[in-house]
Design an enzyme around this catalytic site. Sequence first.
Site, short mmCIF file in Angstrom:
data_model
loop_
_atom_site.label_atom_id
_atom_site.label_comp_id
_atom_site.label_asym_id
_atom_site.label_seq_id
_atom_site.Cartn_x
_atom_site.Cartn_y
_atom_site.Cartn_z
N CYS A 132 0.84 -1.21 0.00
CA CYS A 132 0.00 0.00 0.00
C CYS A 132 0.87 1.25 0.00
O CYS A 132 0.63 2.19 -0.77
CB CYS A 132 -0.92 -0.03 1.21
N CYS A 133 1.90 1.29 0.88
CA CYS A 133 2.81 2.43 0.91
C CYS A 133 3.54 2.58 -0.42
O CYS A 133 3.81 3.71 -0.87
CB CYS A 133 3.83 2.28 2.04
N CYS A 213 -1.21 8.13 7.78
CA CYS A 213 -2.54 7.77 7.29
C CYS A 213 -3.39 7.24 8.44
O CYS A 213 -2.91 6.57 9.36
CB CYS A 213 -2.42 6.70 6.22
N CYS A 216 -3.38 3.52 9.72
CA CYS A 216 -2.09 3.02 10.19
C CYS A 216 -1.52 3.87 11.33
O CYS A 216 -0.33 3.83 11.61
CB CYS A 216 -1.10 2.97 9.03
N CYS A 239 7.66 4.04 6.04
CA CYS A 239 6.72 3.80 4.94
C CYS A 239 7.42 3.44 3.64
O CYS A 239 6.77 3.11 2.66
CB CYS A 239 5.84 5.02 4.73
S1 SF4 Z 1 0.51 4.47 5.81
FE1 SF4 Z 1 -1.09 2.85 5.65
S2 SF4 Z 1 -2.77 3.69 4.39
FE2 SF4 Z 1 -0.96 5.04 4.17
S3 SF4 Z 1 0.02 4.34 2.33
FE3 SF4 Z 1 1.02 3.25 4.01
S4 SF4 Z 1 -0.14 1.34 4.36
FE4 SF4 Z 1 -1.37 2.69 3.00
#
Ligand code: SF4
Length: 255
Positions: A132-133, A213, A216, A239
């Site tokens: 996701c990151c 985010c 998280c 991240c």
């Molecule tokens: S901090 Fe969490 S929601 Fe944000 S990009 Fe990374 S995994 Fe995705």
Amino acid sequence: MGSAALRTLDRLDLAPRYREADAVRLNHMFRGRDTVEMLTVLLNENMLGDAAIVSSFGAESAALLHLIGSIDPDIAVLFLETGKHFPETLAYRDQLIERIGLTNLRNISPDAGTLAEKDTTGLRWSYDPDGCCEIRKVLPLRAALAPFDAQFTGRKAFQSKTRTALPRFEVEEGRLKVNPLADWDRAAIDAYMTAHDLPVHPLVAQGYLSIGCAPCTSIVKPGEDPRSGRWRGWDKVECGIHTPVDTHGMDDPIF
Ligand code: SF4
């Protein structure tokens, strides 16, 4: 700036893209120098080439933005608009931009096609936060930083055990990374914010000491390091937009 420092600058021969040796020289050049003095020299002498601030508009972002924005309000400010931020963070971003008078905010969004292909539900954070990151932060930031020679970060050594050796200058993929607050502690940041009457992120009062985010980020308990509320329960501390810290020529990085 003194003549000795100017002679050192002449010898630096900084190329548009940086080498490890440049970080070592810069760390030594500014060792023990006041942060405001260092930033004034870096920006007014145009030592860095094209530079941008990368800001999360989190719990401790205001100090860095104000320090740099007071010298160069037109500097590019890159904000990764991941689509997963707290609404309070987006409101705080707009509040700080106006308060400091920054003129060049750039909201960096993930590629829509990549999201549609790799995060169809929007829940990738829940089973693959690294992935996701990668698509919401790492790839968009890499593209956004491509035209820049240097970036300012708000990282600080005290934030976590993984950042204790943080130097002021690093080189990553040929780009200079400047961490002006590397040696600042919590008290120094609080004092700076009070002295300049800077607003505090509204979630700090609720116990969020490091804010990313929303899915998280969790409240930090007493005695925990400030970043322990990020990706709680996962073996993940960054991240992906920052790599593990090297001291880059600093014998004692907490200077
Ligand atoms: S901090 Fe969490 S929601 Fe944000 S990009 Fe990374 S995994 Fe995705």
